[in-house]
Design a protein around this motif. Structure first.
Motif, mmCIF file in Angstrom:
data_model
loop_
_atom_site.group_PDB
_atom_site.id
_atom_site.type_symbol
_atom_site.label_atom_id
_atom_site.label_comp_id
_atom_site.label_asym_id
_atom_site.label_seq_id
_atom_site.Cartn_x
_atom_site.Cartn_y
_atom_site.Cartn_z
ATOM 1 N N GLY A 17 0.789 -1.219 0.000
ATOM 2 C CA GLY A 17 0.000 0.000 0.000
ATOM 3 C C GLY A 17 0.821 1.269 0.000
ATOM 4 O O GLY A 17 0.256 2.373 0.033
ATOM 5 N N ALA A 18 2.152 1.139 -0.060
ATOM 6 C CA ALA A 18 3.006 2.326 -0.084
ATOM 7 C C ALA A 18 3.013 3.013 -1.442
ATOM 8 O O ALA A 18 3.431 4.163 -1.559
ATOM 9 C CB ALA A 18 4.439 1.964 0.316
ATOM 10 N N ALA A 139 -1.876 3.234 4.183
ATOM 11 C CA ALA A 139 -1.623 2.005 3.425
ATOM 12 C C ALA A 139 -2.848 1.092 3.479
ATOM 13 O O ALA A 139 -3.240 0.496 2.466
ATOM 14 C CB ALA A 139 -0.396 1.292 3.978
ATOM 15 N N ARG A 160 5.916 -1.398 8.925
ATOM 16 C CA ARG A 160 6.470 -0.053 8.748
ATOM 17 C C ARG A 160 7.622 0.192 9.723
ATOM 18 O O ARG A 160 8.670 0.727 9.343
ATOM 19 C CB ARG A 160 5.381 0.993 8.960
ATOM 20 C CG ARG A 160 5.880 2.410 8.687
ATOM 21 C CD ARG A 160 4.920 3.472 9.168
ATOM 22 N NE ARG A 160 5.389 4.800 8.778
ATOM 23 C CZ ARG A 160 4.945 5.924 9.328
ATOM 24 N NH1 ARG A 160 4.021 5.881 10.285
ATOM 25 N NH2 ARG A 160 5.435 7.093 8.929
#
Length: 202
Positions: A17-18, A139, A160
């Motif tokens: 999702g970055a 994200a 993360r």
């Protein structure tokens, strides 16, 4: 003026999702518009494919065998990507790399083992590694919006933290991935390319 010495390989890392794939595509396109040769090599673990197959056929792999499958697929993709990069007369942008698997295994509670660190140490190291960092909440929203898979918030928070810890220890570039893909691609260019060469991007 002497032409800047551009890196041959640039690896983009980050949690799911970055925006790695989107930014990699935009960054490579930017490089090509300036007249440089650029290719993208994606290094997935095959996790989404495996999830689709297990859902389709109703066969569930054990966590240990699922991890082994992803480990093998990731390593095979990285080895192939480096083989292509050594023969490519331009810049290779790698979407994910071995550290992605190291983070994944650590968070799942599996030992790192010897082969992954050995492989990362022996392979031609990407000349530039950029971590695209986004808050876990953002994200998660992106993952849910694309509707292809799912990640737990606890996992994204831990991933993360693990990526940021690796970036600090290894001296990777860290860019804020919470902006638009255009802004993030520009930030990657500033981090990855020689000083002064980013003027080519306007």
């Amino acid at each position: 003026m002497q032409r800047p010495a551009y890196p041959r390989t640039i690896a983009l890392l980050g949690i799911d999702g970055a925006g790695k794939s989107t930014v990699a595509q935009m960054f490579a396109t930017d490089l090509r518009t300036t007249g440089m040769s650029a290719q993208i090599m994606r290094n997935p673990s095959g996790r989404r494919w495996a999830s689709r197959m297990t859902a389709r056929f109703g066969a569930q792999l054990s966590p240990l065998w699922a991890n082994r499958l992803e480990w093998a697929v990731r390593c095979a993709n990285v080895l192939y990507a480096h083989g292509r990069a050594t023969r490519f007369p331009g810049i290779t942008v790698m979407d994910r790399h071995i550290p992605c698997q190291l983070v994944l295994q650590a968070l799942r509670g599996f030992p790192t083992g010897r082969i992954l660190p050995w492989l990362f140490a022996r392979l031609p190291r990407p000349e530039v590694i950029v971590l695209i960092d986004v808050p876990a909440e953002l994200a998660y929203q992106r993952i849910m919006a694309r509707g292809e898979d799912h990640e737990a918030m606890d996992y994204l928070l831990a991933a993360r933290s693990a990526y940021l810890g690796l970036a600090r220890r290894r001296g990777w570039h860290v860019v804020d991935g919470s902006g638009s893909p255009r802004n993030v691609a520009d930030a990657v260019a500033r981090a990855a390319l020689p000083l002064g060469s980013t003027r080519l991007f306007g």
